[in-house]
Design a protein around this motif. Structure first.
Motif, short mmCIF file in Angstrom:
data_model
loop_
_atom_site.label_atom_id
_atom_site.label_comp_id
_atom_site.label_asym_id
_atom_site.label_seq_id
_atom_site.Cartn_x
_atom_site.Cartn_y
_atom_site.Cartn_z
N THR A 53 0.95 -0.96 0.03
CA THR A 53 0.02 -0.01 0.13
C THR A 53 0.88 1.32 -0.12
O THR A 53 0.60 2.28 -0.70
CB THR A 53 -0.79 0.00 1.28
N THR A 54 2.07 1.27 0.89
CA THR A 54 2.69 2.37 0.86
C THR A 54 3.44 2.83 -0.66
O THR A 54 3.58 3.66 -1.06
CB THR A 54 3.66 2.10 1.85
N VAL A 55 3.89 1.50 -1.20
CA VAL A 55 4.52 1.59 -2.36
C VAL A 55 3.68 2.10 -3.44
O VAL A 55 3.95 3.09 -4.08
CB VAL A 55 5.06 0.30 -2.79
N GLU A 56 2.43 1.62 -3.42
CA GLU A 56 1.40 2.13 -4.37
C GLU A 56 1.09 3.48 -4.26
O GLU A 56 0.80 4.52 -5.21
CB GLU A 56 0.04 1.40 -4.19
N SER A 57 1.24 4.06 -3.04
CA SER A 57 1.05 5.62 -2.48
C SER A 57 1.92 6.49 -3.02
O SER A 57 1.76 7.62 -3.42
CB SER A 57 0.42 5.50 -1.14
N ILE A 58 3.19 6.11 -3.20
CA ILE A 58 4.32 6.85 -3.50
C ILE A 58 4.85 6.51 -5.06
O ILE A 58 5.85 7.36 -5.46
CB ILE A 58 5.65 6.82 -2.57
N SER A 59 4.07 5.71 -5.84
CA SER A 59 4.74 5.43 -7.10
C SER A 59 4.32 6.27 -8.23
O SER A 59 5.14 6.44 -9.14
CB SER A 59 4.15 3.88 -7.38
N PRO A 60 3.11 7.23 -7.98
CA PRO A 60 2.72 8.05 -9.16
C PRO A 60 4.05 9.08 -9.19
O PRO A 60 4.68 9.50 -8.43
CB PRO A 60 1.58 8.71 -8.72
N GLU A 61 4.27 9.41 -10.68
CA GLU A 61 5.09 10.56 -10.84
C GLU A 61 5.17 11.84 -10.17
O GLU A 61 6.37 12.31 -9.71
CB GLU A 61 5.29 10.72 -12.56
N ASN A 62 3.96 12.48 -10.04
CA ASN A 62 3.96 13.68 -9.36
C ASN A 62 3.48 13.59 -7.95
O ASN A 62 2.95 14.59 -7.28
CB ASN A 62 2.86 14.32 -10.30
N VAL A 63 4.08 12.60 -7.13
CA VAL A 63 3.70 12.46 -5.78
C VAL A 63 4.54 13.62 -5.20
O VAL A 63 5.85 13.91 -5.40
CB VAL A 63 3.87 11.06 -5.05
N ARG A 64 3.83 14.11 -4.08
CA ARG A 64 4.76 15.33 -3.40
C ARG A 64 5.73 14.54 -2.32
O ARG A 64 5.59 13.46 -2.27
CB ARG A 64 3.67 16.12 -2.36
N SER A 65 6.69 15.42 -2.23
CA SER A 65 7.77 15.04 -1.31
C SER A 65 7.35 14.74 0.05
O SER A 65 8.15 14.04 0.80
CB SER A 65 9.06 16.10 -1.23
N GLN A 66 6.64 15.60 0.42
CA GLN A 66 6.23 15.06 1.87
C GLN A 66 5.36 13.82 1.99
O GLN A 66 5.68 13.08 3.07
CB GLN A 66 5.12 16.23 2.28
N VAL A 67 4.88 13.77 0.97
CA VAL A 67 4.05 11.86 0.95
C VAL A 67 5.13 10.86 1.04
O VAL A 67 5.26 9.92 1.73
CB VAL A 67 3.13 11.86 -0.11
#
Length: 125
Positions: free
Chosen positions: A78-92
């Motif tokens: 779940t964590t990997v899926e949440s940070i995998s998109p290209e435009n994910v914020r650095s805070q995330v």
């Protein structure tokens, strides 16, 4: 078996987070292997000593460790899926790294617990 041994190259996951994921998967695999082996030993002992409270407790501890492994792998996924998109914020990404680091602490505690059970089993033999 680890869910995410390697993340696809097109996913923008920082190397530090990837290293943490790899370490988690490695530790979880070891816990799973050792807890499964110990669980089989306890199960065979329980066939002969079914009312032994100590063996029942050891079996419950090992079963909980195996459940923890499954839940941890889902949490990593779940964590990997949440940070995998290209435009994910650095805070995330930072929060995900912190969550994974916290999980590593719990994984290491579980590993020590399984090792303690294995030592107790060795002493019973």
């Amino acid at each position: 078996m680890p869910i995410y041994n390697k993340i696809k190259a097109n996913m923008a996951i920082p190397s530090e987070v990837q290293a943490l994921i790899d370490r988690l998967n490695q530790e979880l695999a070891q816990i799973e292997r050792e807890a499964s082996e110990a669980s089989n030993i306890v199960r065979s002992l329980l066939l002969r000593f079914s009312d032994n409270v100590t063996l029942i407790g050891l079996f419950a501890t090992l079963s909980n460790a195996l459940l923890f492994v499954e839940n941890s792998r889902r949490r990593i996924q779940t964590t990997v899926e949440s940070i995998s998109p290209e435009n994910v914020r650095s805070q995330v990404i930072q929060e995900a790294g912190e969550d994974l680091a916290e999980l590593l602490g719990r994984v290491l505690e579980t590993k020590m617990l399984v090792n303690t059970v294995i030592t107790r089993l060795d002493n019973l033999r």
